[in-house]
Design an enzyme around this catalytic site. Structure first.
Site, PDB file in Angstrom:
ATOM      1  N   HIS A  70      55.519  -9.427  73.033  1.00  0.00           N
ATOM      2  CA  HIS A  70      56.518  -9.422  72.114  1.00  0.00           C
ATOM      3  C   HIS A  70      57.499  -7.940  72.128  1.00  0.00           C
ATOM      4  CE1 HIS A  70      54.597 -12.573  70.444  1.00  0.00           C
ATOM      5  NE2 HIS A  70      56.008 -13.001  70.239  1.00  0.00           N
ATOM      6  N   ASP A 114      57.150 -19.086  77.756  1.00  0.00           N
ATOM      7  CA  ASP A 114      57.180 -18.094  76.362  1.00  0.00           C
ATOM      8  C   ASP A 114      58.653 -17.945  76.158  1.00  0.00           C
ATOM      9  OD1 ASP A 114      56.085 -17.478  73.941  1.00  0.00           O
ATOM     10  OD2 ASP A 114      54.677 -16.368  74.834  1.00  0.00           O
TER      11      ASP A 114
END
Length: 569
Positions: A221, A293
């Site tokens: 992230h 993702d």
């Protein structure tokens, strides 16, 4: 050397046109090629997109996004959920937006444990690592089946779970207890059974994160994790995915990680044709869906921009791209994919192959078939909730025991320090006169000294102190409770690696979960009401993989310490 970072500006494309919804009559499921032949270029590009949105009911903005782009799927998050009734209604409304065309995947991240979006009357699993400690493949199948049935009742047709990463790095900041364990054979066995169960509930199952996110020490992230492990170790991490493929796995989610020993470069796997084309498609012969993702994660967006990354991912072998958050990012992806398809940068054959896989999965899982009314479906929601208790009890692992303290004598004066109200309540039912202290999971810095003093004072007035640990921030509470001179029982509700740092504790249990089922199971074990059948699904510095004690402190039989081989009966 890595290419210089660059962010690509969005390509200008015409805005989608929102047509009125027309509900067609019920009909047999269409054939893939017939559907594909009727689709425009814009329809096909829309199928490549899985989007998220804000809001808990369909409004003009959601209609414009879902119907305007004819998206292939939507992904629901906590921001969209208020109750079972509400999310079931929202999912049905989203499905109705595309009732006259190709129905969307309606996806969620419902792993159990510390990744749970839905918890209103449905089964909430304690988590994968609890199943890893329980070592019962059929329990993993039951978990997948029961969770899938509840998701289906709520109108979901896809789950972005289970995690099949092997948590080989104890310092992994994003996987941890989301994994079944750190042993390839254990993860492979349990993962394949979980997948089989969830797919038997007619849920499109997307396992993650290929080619394996378990060895990293960074969070994708925030940055690009680079796995510098030897090639043999990297390939070992593929085996749980291979086992799931043999069980008929519907889909895979890619990892935003670089594997230079596998690919020879530091390109993220999500964008790598060597990973998605060479390894996954050509070598492992996977014919299912490949979904990225989130492209908005910094590992991708900061270096490539989401539009450019979407084109690279589809060309590399992905079939859908996930862009759940900002509207302008979805617009950028739409424009970039449409422009690439028009110019030939995204070849027609590659585009059609991706759409074929999407359509094939939708037909196979019955997305074109009507659902029973919501009220009918909700009437049986959560009918297998007790399964969470069975799993939690099967996973409780006794790591250290003092027979004078375990099981805990009901006549003792007990103090409890915990982040979890459910644990305190469960202890209070057995020890009505106990004292307790509820602490924040992440205490503000200004409160840390005060909490340490309170912990020591509380402990001083008891015969024994029970302290639960969810993360490393509670470790000092164990120390300060012990400084009172009172014996400490520690329950590790988070990653079992924390157990190696509670040196002061006389008794240590691991539950691998802070869910209510896990806290109740831990307290029942402490009080001698239930056993401690679990075994470590990971290795600790002084405790081997498979370690576990019975309630009087004896090692469990060695024959139970090793996982069954993949495919064993």
């Amino acid at each position: 050397a890595q290419p210089a970072p660059r962010v690509v500006a969005p390509v200008v494309a015409s805005a989608p046109v929102v047509a009125p919804v027309q509900t067609p009559p019920a009909a047999p499921p269409p054939e893939v090629e017939a559907l594909l032949g009727r689709m425009t270029l814009e329809d096909k590009v829309g199928q490549l997109m899985m989007v998220g949105f804000a809001g808990k009911a369909v409004d003009p903005a959601i209609t414009g996004l879902v119907r305007g782009y004819r998206v292939g799927g939507v992904c629901v998050f906590g921001r969209n959920i208020a109750s079972a009734q509400q999310i079931g209604r929202l999912n049905d409304e989203v499905r109705a937006l595309l009732s006259d065309t190709v129905p969307p995947f309606i996806a969620v991240d419902q792993e159990g444990g510390n990744v749970v979006r839905l918890s209103d009357g449905n089964l909430v699993l304690p988590g994968n690592m609890v199943l890893g400690a329980a070592r019962q493949p059929e329990l993993a199948y039951e978990a997948g089946l029961a969770q899938g049935e509840d998701l289906h009742r709520l109108g979901f047709n896809m789950n972005l779970a289970p995690v099949l990463d092997v948590n080989s790095n104890p310092l992994n900041p994003v996987i941890g207890i989301r994994a079944f364990g750190d042993d390839v054979a254990l993860v492979s066995e349990l993962g394949a059974r979980f997948v089989a169960g969830q797919q038997d509930a007619h849920i499109v199952t997307v396992a993650k994160h290929f080619p394996g996110h378990g060895a990293v020490d960074a969070d994708s992230h925030k940055s690009l994790p680079i796995v510098r492990a030897p090639l043999l170790q990297v390939r070992e991490q593929l085996k749980p995915f291979e086992a799931a493929m043999e069980a008929g796995l519907d889909g895979l989610m890619t990892a935003h990680i670089a594997t230079p020993t596998l690919t020879g470069d530091e390109l993220p796997a999500t964008l790598s044709s060597r990973v998605l084309g060479g390894v996954l498609r050509d070598e492992l012969h996977f014919k299912g869906l490949v979904i990225t993702d989130e492209l908005e994660m910094d590992a991708i967006d900061r270096r490539f921009g989401v539009g450019r990354a979407a084109v690279l991912a589809i060309n590399a072998g992905a079939d859908m791209v996930l862009i759940p958050w900002r509207l302008e990012k979805k617009e950028e992806v739409w424009a970039a994919l449409l422009d690439a398809a028009r110019t030939g940068e995204l070849p027609q054959g590659r585009l059609d192959d991706a759409v074929r896989r999407i359509l094939r999965a939708k037909i196979a899982k019955g997305l074109f078939e009507p659902l029973p009314p919501l009220e009918t479906r909700l009437a049986s929601l959560g009918e297998k909730r007790e399964l969470a208790d069975r799993i939690a009890s099967a996973g409780v692992t006794l790591l250290r025991a003092d027979p004078k303290l375990f099981p805990l004598d009901a006549r003792r004066r007990v103090a409890v320090i915990s982040t979890e109200p459910s644990l305190i309540a469960s202890m209070a039912r057995r020890f009505p006169s106990m004292t307790s202290m509820l602490v924040p999971a992440i205490p503000p810095v200004k409160l840390r000294d005060e909490l340490k003093l309170q912990a020591r004072a509380l402990a001083a007035g008891a015969d024994v102190v029970v302290v639960s640990v969810v993360n490393s921030r509670q470790l000092e509470l164990v120390t300060n409770a012990a400084l009172s001179g009172r014996p400490v029982i520690t329950i590790v509700l988070g990653a079992p690696y924390l157990a190696a740092q509670v040196h002061e504790a006389k008794v240590v249990l691991a539950t691998y979960s802070y869910r209510e089922a896990a806290t109740e199971a831990a307290v029942a074990a402490i009080c001698g009401e239930k056993g401690t059948p679990g075994r470590l699904p990971v290795a600790l510095p002084r405790l081997p993989f498979g370690h576990g004690l019975d309630p009087v402190g004896r090692r469990l039989a060695l024959k139970n310490a090793a996982p069954a081989a993949v495919g064993a009966p």
